[in-house]
Design an enzyme around this catalytic site. Structure first.
Site, mmCIF file in Angstrom:
data_model
loop_
_atom_site.group_PDB
_atom_site.id
_atom_site.type_symbol
_atom_site.label_atom_id
_atom_site.label_comp_id
_atom_site.label_asym_id
_atom_site.label_seq_id
_atom_site.Cartn_x
_atom_site.Cartn_y
_atom_site.Cartn_z
ATOM 1 N N ASP A 345 32.352 36.727 41.648
ATOM 2 C CA ASP A 345 32.406 37.031 43.071
ATOM 3 C C ASP A 345 33.805 36.717 43.614
ATOM 4 O O ASP A 345 34.372 35.659 43.322
ATOM 5 C CB ASP A 345 31.348 36.197 43.794
ATOM 6 N N GLU A 381 34.856 41.131 40.761
ATOM 7 C CA GLU A 381 34.898 41.769 42.076
ATOM 8 C C GLU A 381 36.351 41.604 42.520
ATOM 9 O O GLU A 381 36.757 40.507 42.921
ATOM 10 C CB GLU A 381 33.946 41.089 43.048
#
Length: 691
Positions: A345, A381
């Protein structure tokens, strides 16, 4: 208890069969106390100062502490927020290396190291004890019987098809999963779910965060939870809410069963921030252990945090001990829990240095040389919210990346926007404009249309606007620019024409996703038209909004499971779709990787790419090896039929239609090379060459 110095070589609580070694890093602490609790975590039994300090690791060994013992830490040091130090021994702290957690956090003002009530309150000092409201770490026995049959699937990247799911939301409403397993790790590996994964043809389950987490106080006060789990506090401990008993063993048993079925497990991991938030947040672990080491602080005013994540703080991986913690965590999940990969993330934050994102960051170097992590899948990401945070295409060759350019392009295309065929051509061929460099392969592009964050596939074609009122933020949260279309009516409708169009557009997006080069990722529930009623940010909806609705499973026309199975079978059948070599055009010997064709089956020229409002795109993927057939793909996003000619090739006299998203049933059909046929409105067609 007999207390000795123990060792600093392994951080956390390590049981060796006779006793337990405790070791905690803190560069700026003055004393560290280990607190032992009763089996319910309510009563502090003993407080023991760790006797040794070696290279900023405080450590001690207790010979009669065994698995099941609950514990926490109190760390003494200066409370000087203006200098970046926020020690407060009145606050019980979680061990960053805790392998299991017992109990859940109960919100209280006692969790704050300062006296709450004013904008400058964090400069004050609070003496209340928070231990009764805190979860406790648990000493664990890391051994586990994996069985002789447990073999990691090791799916090659080119064969990988990822299925993103939430542990609870996937099975909470699934009636063919045993009631006591619904919403748990055990539900993931139930026979019904394994059969479903195999039927779809997915190879890899990517789980939303399962690390130990905290529900934000603001959400709890609104009677909501941090459902998605991007608010972690324990990077080694599986979240207890997903298990009926021992979460660590429950998770490992689930991994073993999925591996037995040939299915990989990836974890979405959140190392970029923690649940402690900004300078006004609670003191639960890292902040009270060594705030100045664990977090990025503003150099000119270390009372405040450099926030690249939008969550109040950012974890500082330039500190060697903080980097060690992340690396130890990754190795733990691979070695002890047999995880097959990770999705990071806001990964840009992990590679930040004093001058921003750094392709030579210590994090990348550590990953690159690590033999344990060399064999697992790494997906970034590739952005955060800080300056220069958007880094799509900039990660090292070992990595793959979520490609939001694929998502936005294909959403715009199938929502009716014209003049995109050049952009669509790049996205369907693994976005070589972004990734074809530094020895990267097409698998670097993780293509997706929908993920947890945003509309579901059904909502993408049912809503023009987000409908997030249930989140309690007056519909301000969530993305405003979704590239969606409601097809003529906002929300559910009984209009058969609108519903038919919505189904076809869903099929078109799925077809493109699985025909595109790169690595496909699909969102759990999209196969059955799962809706969140237009909520495009269901992060706090631990209810029927956030859980997958399986009502359409088996319902003719609404359940696309068999359609997806057909697509994944096509992907397996034609190697050029999942090739790990970049495509080129016409070669000197007449062979080719890809040929872009006009409706008249002529190779496209520059003027053809600039066709005003063009919505038709056709191309042939050449054979990658002897005996392999070419694949001809037609994308027609226009609202009307478009006539086109099938390519004429020396070796192939006919084309077998293998896909037509406008057809309710996929009946086999054969057409002569050079024949003129019509592409239905808003449809995807695919053909295989036949000699």
């Amino acid at each position: 208890m007999r207390l000795t110095g123990g060792t600093s070589s392994r951080l956390g609580a390590s049981w060796d069969g006779r006793g337990t070694n405790f070791a905690l890093f803190s560069a700026n602490a003055e004393k560290v106390e280990l607190c032992l609790f009763d089996s319910h975590g309510r009563r502090e039994l003993e407080r023991i100062a760790l006797p040794e300090r070696t290279e900023d690791v405080w450590h001690g060994y207790l010979n009669d502490v065994s698995p099941g013992q609950l514990y926490g830490y109190r760390v003494h040091g200066p409370y000087q927020p203006e200098h970046g130090h926020r020690f407060n021994p009145n606050k019980l702290l979680l061990d960053p290396y805790a392998k299991r957690l017992a109990g859940r956090l109960v919100w209280s003002d006692a969790h704050f190291a300062y006296r709450t009530g004013s904008p400058r309150a964090d400069l004050s000092f609070d003496r209340r004890d928070n231990a009764r409201f805190m979860p406790k770490a648990v000493v664990v026995d890391e051994t586990f019987n994996w069985g002789r049959r447990e073999i990691r699937p090791n799916i090659p990247w080119e064969d990988t098809i990822i299925y993103e799911a939430h542990v609870k939301g996937l099975t909470e409403r699934r009636e063919d999963v045993a009631p006591d397993l619904r919403g748990t790790f055990g539900g993931l590996c139930s026979p019904a779910m394994i059969d479903h994964f195999k039927r779809l043809g997915v190879t890899t389950i990517e789980l939303l965060p399962i690390h130990g987490l905290i529900d934000d106080r603001a959400l709890v006060e609104r009677k909501l939870t941090n459902y998605w789990g991007y608010n972690t506090i324990a990077f080694f401990a599986p979240e207890q809410r997903y298990a009926r008993d021992n979460a660590l063993d429950s998770f490992r048993a689930t991994v073993a069963r999925l591996h037995d079925a040939g299915i990989e497990v990836m974890l979405d991991v959140v190392y970029n921030h923690t649940a402690e938030g900004d300078h006004m947040g609670p003191t639960l672990s890292f902040r009270g252990i060594d705030n100045a080491s664990y977090y990025w602080l503003k150099p000119e005013n270390p009372r405040y945090y450099d926030d690249f994540t939008g969550c109040g703080s950012s974890v500082n991986l330039t500190h060697p001990r903080v980097l060690q913690m992340v690396m130890d965590s990754l190795r733990y999940w691979v070695e002890v829990c047999h995880v097959d990969g990770f999705r990071f993330d806001l990964a840009t934050t992990l590679a930040r240095g004093p001058n921003g994102f750094d392709r030579d960051a210590g994090f990348f170097t550590a990953i690159r040389q690590d033999p344990v992590l060399a064999a697992v899948k790494l997906v970034a990401e590739p952005w955060d919210l800080g300056f220069g945070g958007y880094q799509l295409g900039a990660f090292p060759s070992q990595w793959s990346e979520w490609n939001d350019r694929y998502r936005s392009t294909m959403r715009r295309y199938w929502s009716g926007e014209g003049s995109l065929i050049g952009e669509v051509s790049r996205r369907m061929t693994a976005s070589s404009d972004l990734f074809h460099r530094d020895n990267r392969a097409p698998r670097a592009s993780v293509n997706h249309i929908t993920v947890h964050d945003g509309f579901t596939l059904a909502d993408l074609f049912s809503y023009n606007e987000k409908h997030n009122a249930a989140n309690g933020e007056e519909n301000r949260d969530g993305a405003n620019d979704n590239h969606s279309t409601n097809c003529g009516h906002e929300g559910p409708t009984d209009d058969p024409d609108i519903n038919a169009l919505r189904r076809q557009l869903r099929k078109n997006q799925l077809a493109c996703l699985l025909l595109a080069q790169g690595t496909p990722l699909m969102l759990a529930g999209d196969e059955v038209g799962n809706s969140q009623s237009g909520n495009n940010n269901a992060y706090c909806q631990d209810n029927e909004t956030g859980w997958i609705g399986w009502d359409n499973l088996g319902k003719d026309g609404e359940d696309l499971t068999d359609f997806i199975a057909q697509l994944t079978a096509l992907r397996r059948r034609f190697g050029q779709i999942r090739s790990q070599r970049w495509l080129d055009g016409r070669r000197a010997d007449g062979s080719y990787g890809v040929l872009w064709l006009t409706p008249a089956a002529e190779e496209m020229k520059e003027s053809d790419w600039n066709f005003p409002e063009g919505r038709f795109l056709a191309y042939v993927l050449g054979p990658m090896e002897q005996g392999q057939a070419p694949v001809f793909v037609v994308l027609n996003a226009a609202p009307e039929e478009i006539a086109f000619r099938l390519p004429e090739m020396t070796e192939y006299r006919s084309w077998q239609q293998v896909l037509n998203t406008a057809a309710s049933r996929q009946a086999p059909a054969s057409f002569a090379a050079g024949a003129e046929i019509k592409a239905p409105p808003r449809a995807v067609l695919a053909f295989a060459g036949s000699a």
